[in-house]
Motif scaffolding. Structure first.
Motif, mmCIF file in Angstrom:
data_model
loop_
_atom_site.group_PDB
_atom_site.id
_atom_site.type_symbol
_atom_site.label_atom_id
_atom_site.label_comp_id
_atom_site.label_asym_id
_atom_site.label_seq_id
_atom_site.Cartn_x
_atom_site.Cartn_y
_atom_site.Cartn_z
ATOM 1 N N ALA A 195 -18.607 0.340 -33.517
ATOM 2 C CA ALA A 195 -17.273 -0.238 -33.317
ATOM 3 C C ALA A 195 -16.252 0.510 -34.162
ATOM 4 C CB ALA A 195 -17.268 -1.728 -33.657
ATOM 5 N N ALA A 196 -16.248 1.837 -34.034
ATOM 6 C CA ALA A 196 -15.448 2.709 -34.902
ATOM 7 C C ALA A 196 -13.956 2.444 -34.809
ATOM 8 C CB ALA A 196 -15.734 4.171 -34.571
ATOM 9 N N THR A 197 -13.317 2.292 -35.966
ATOM 10 C CA THR A 197 -11.860 2.196 -36.061
ATOM 11 C C THR A 197 -11.296 3.607 -36.208
ATOM 12 O OG1 THR A 197 -11.894 2.049 -38.469
ATOM 13 C CG2 THR A 197 -12.058 -0.029 -37.239
ATOM 14 N N PRO A 198 -9.992 3.791 -36.022
ATOM 15 C CA PRO A 198 -9.404 5.113 -36.223
ATOM 16 C C PRO A 198 -9.707 5.698 -37.608
ATOM 17 C CG PRO A 198 -7.851 3.717 -35.073
ATOM 18 C CD PRO A 198 -8.997 2.831 -35.464
ATOM 19 N N LYS A 199 -9.571 4.891 -38.648
ATOM 20 C CA LYS A 199 -9.809 5.376 -40.005
ATOM 21 C C LYS A 199 -11.236 5.870 -40.168
ATOM 22 C CE LYS A 199 -9.607 3.931 -44.850
ATOM 23 N NZ LYS A 199 -9.298 2.813 -45.774
ATOM 24 N N GLN A 200 -12.200 5.126 -39.644
ATOM 25 C CA GLN A 200 -13.603 5.512 -39.771
ATOM 26 C C GLN A 200 -13.901 6.790 -39.006
ATOM 27 O OE1 GLN A 200 -15.214 1.821 -38.239
ATOM 28 N NE2 GLN A 200 -15.879 1.156 -40.278
ATOM 29 N N LYS B 41 -2.894 10.544 -23.499
ATOM 30 C CA LYS B 41 -1.679 11.141 -22.945
ATOM 31 C C LYS B 41 -0.864 11.713 -24.095
ATOM 32 C CE LYS B 41 -1.343 8.012 -18.956
ATOM 33 N NZ LYS B 41 -0.484 7.031 -18.245
ATOM 34 N N GLU B 42 -0.651 13.025 -24.052
ATOM 35 C CA GLU B 42 0.124 13.725 -25.079
ATOM 36 C C GLU B 42 -0.374 13.400 -26.482
ATOM 37 O OE1 GLU B 42 4.253 12.976 -24.468
ATOM 38 O OE2 GLU B 42 4.280 13.919 -22.493
ATOM 39 N N GLY B 43 -1.688 13.339 -26.618
ATOM 40 C CA GLY B 43 -2.284 13.112 -27.922
ATOM 41 C C GLY B 43 -2.376 11.668 -28.353
ATOM 42 N N ILE B 44 -1.836 10.754 -27.551
ATOM 43 C CA ILE B 44 -1.844 9.331 -27.867
ATOM 44 C C ILE B 44 -2.989 8.643 -27.128
ATOM 45 C CG2 ILE B 44 -0.516 7.179 -27.874
ATOM 46 C CD1 ILE B 44 0.746 9.356 -29.582
ATOM 47 N N VAL B 45 -3.738 7.797 -27.835
ATOM 48 C CA VAL B 45 -4.843 7.061 -27.224
ATOM 49 C C VAL B 45 -4.305 5.814 -26.535
ATOM 50 C CG1 VAL B 45 -6.999 5.828 -27.646
ATOM 51 C CG2 VAL B 45 -6.463 7.882 -28.974
ATOM 52 N N TYR B 46 -4.693 5.630 -25.277
ATOM 53 C CA TYR B 46 -4.297 4.431 -24.539
ATOM 54 C C TYR B 46 -5.450 3.438 -24.435
ATOM 55 C CZ TYR B 46 0.265 6.230 -23.235
ATOM 56 O OH TYR B 46 1.557 6.686 -23.278
ATOM 57 N N TRP C 177 -7.136 1.205 -31.567
ATOM 58 C CA TRP C 177 -6.913 2.478 -30.878
ATOM 59 C C TRP C 177 -5.703 2.473 -29.956
ATOM 60 C CZ3 TRP C 177 -8.968 6.783 -32.453
ATOM 61 C CH2 TRP C 177 -10.165 6.739 -33.162
ATOM 62 N N LYS C 178 -5.238 1.321 -29.532
ATOM 63 C CA LYS C 178 -4.139 1.281 -28.579
ATOM 64 C C LYS C 178 -2.876 1.899 -29.174
ATOM 65 C CE LYS C 178 -1.684 -1.760 -25.392
ATOM 66 N NZ LYS C 178 -1.511 -3.146 -24.907
ATOM 67 N N ALA C 179 -2.332 2.914 -28.481
ATOM 68 C CA ALA C 179 -1.125 3.641 -28.903
ATOM 69 C C ALA C 179 -1.327 4.412 -30.198
ATOM 70 C CB ALA C 179 0.063 2.693 -29.028
ATOM 71 N N PHE C 180 -2.570 4.732 -30.520
ATOM 72 C CA PHE C 180 -2.846 5.480 -31.744
ATOM 73 C C PHE C 180 -2.585 6.974 -31.538
ATOM 74 C CE2 PHE C 180 -5.748 7.830 -34.547
ATOM 75 C CZ PHE C 180 -5.332 7.336 -35.768
ATOM 76 N N ASP C 181 -1.836 7.587 -32.446
ATOM 77 C CA ASP C 181 -1.492 9.011 -32.361
ATOM 78 C C ASP C 181 -2.623 9.847 -32.962
ATOM 79 O OD1 ASP C 181 -0.367 11.503 -32.251
ATOM 80 O OD2 ASP C 181 1.340 11.060 -33.556
ATOM 81 N N VAL D 155 -4.708 3.291 -41.196
ATOM 82 C CA VAL D 155 -4.453 4.448 -40.338
ATOM 83 C C VAL D 155 -3.843 4.007 -39.025
ATOM 84 C CG1 VAL D 155 -5.527 6.346 -39.096
ATOM 85 C CG2 VAL D 155 -6.295 5.778 -41.388
ATOM 86 N N ALA D 156 -4.380 2.913 -38.448
ATOM 87 C CA ALA D 156 -3.895 2.454 -37.155
ATOM 88 C C ALA D 156 -2.428 2.066 -37.228
ATOM 89 C CB ALA D 156 -4.722 1.257 -36.676
#
Length: 342
Positions: free
Chosen positions: A100-105, A132-137, A146-150, A328-329
């Motif tokens: 269940a990885a978070t962006p920081k992990q 899309k353009e490096g952004i996670v949807y 992860w939603k809208a994470f750059d 991070v998120a």
């Protein structure tokens, strides 16, 4: 490390990681000594490696720009450095994907792997979700935040190198397709990845979440959980139904099947259907940079990890608690919100 060595390492590693309690992960026929892989898959992998070796003779010193190729999977994160031709110049390294990885992990794991890979001028990342353009949807097989994470911007700050990010199926397809006509790529792994190309131009699909049979999606029926539940024989039968369904739907000129579980395909494929290896995914990472120069100045900003520490302390004082991974998120989501008005 040669292309053949990379493929054989994948074969051995994948077999160790994917035991089947029912005992169905065994060679379907005589031939390969690497257990758990169909003879056809093993033959294709050897042929792919041989062709790559004949096209790319190793150089005394790696040409630049060198690309750090990162493959983020549901169970493992892999990195390797490649020269401009796609030839490996370092050993491939791998660490498990946090549950269940978070962006920081996840970013922490990528940075740890990158540190051990030596010098490189740019980075390509294959990610299991909509980008899309490096952004996670979306990132259905990972954790929260992860939603809208750059992802691209965050990695550029952390690694101080230009970064390009795309869906993992899209990247694998870039390394495999002919660039002519309609070509469909599917990946069979933790989930079910997909992308369609029209004359070499990718259009990302989320077929994995599309209805397939008996009210279930392609991912429900062909993902890792389905394989473990059904067993190899039944899972392969469902796969043949899916291939027929996809052919009727897309009328494609070519279909490419990748992902770790493509190794289990042991039935005869039509002429326009091909099994592809992880090697194509590496070469696809190079193609993300086609026509681009590596002479890009690194971003001269404080690494995100340091910002997160400060931000986390501030939140702890003001709110009393901060959930792991939210630093991070929140940092990236704020940037993304300023980037996308919709």
């Amino acid at each position: 490390m040669t292309s053949l060595a990379i493929i054989l390492a994948d074969l051995r590693e994948g077999d160790r990681k994917r035991p089947e309690a029912a005992g169905e992960f065994v060679p379907c026929c005589d031939g390969p000594t690497v257990t758990g892989y169909s003879e056809e898959y093993y033959r294709i992998m050897k042929k792919t490696a041989a062709e790559t070796e004949s096209n790319h003779a190793p150089a005394a010193e790696a040409a630049k720009p060198r690309t750090l190729a990162v493959d983020v999977g549901g169970t493992g994160i892999k990195t390797i450095v490649l020269d401009p031709t796609g030839t490996a110049v370092t050993e491939r390294t791998r660490l498990p994907t946090p549950k269940a990885a978070t962006p920081k992990q996840l970013i922490g794991v990528i940075c740890k792997l990158a540190k051990g890979q030596g010098e490189f001028e740019r980075v390509s990342v294959g990610f299991p979700g909509v980008i899309k353009e490096g952004i996670v949807y979306t990132a259905a097989n990972l954790g929260h935040g992860w939603k809208a994470f750059d992802l691209r911007g965050t990695l550029q700050e952390e690694l101080q190198r230009p970064v390009r990010v795309a869906n993992d199926a899209d990247i694998q397809g870039l390394g495999a397709i002919s660039g002519k006509g309609i070509e469909l790529v599917i990946t069979l792994g933790t989930g079910f990845g997909s992308v369609i190309f029209t004359d070499g131009r990718p259009i990302h699909l989320e077929l994995g979440h599309h209805p397939f049979r008996h009210g279930k999606t392609y991912e429900d029926e062909l993902g890792e959980r389905a394989l473990k539940k059904k067993g190899r024989k039944k899972w392969l039968k469902v796969l043949t139904e899916a291939l027929t369904d996809l052919a009727r739907t897309f009328n494609f000129d070519g279909l490419y099947i990748g992902g770790g579980n493509s190794r289990l395909v042991d039935f005869k494929l039509p002429e326009h259907v091909k099994i592809i290896s992880n090697l194509e995914g590496l070469l696809g990472g190079i193609k993300l940079w086609e026509g681009e120069s590596a002479d890009v100045e690194p971003i001269k900003r404080e690494p995100v990890s340091e910002k997160v520490k400060v931000k986390a302390k501030a939140k702890t004082k003001s709110k009393g608690k901060v959930k792991d991974g939210d630093g991070v998120a929140a940092e990236a989501n704020g940037a993304a919100a300023g980037h996308h008005s919709d």
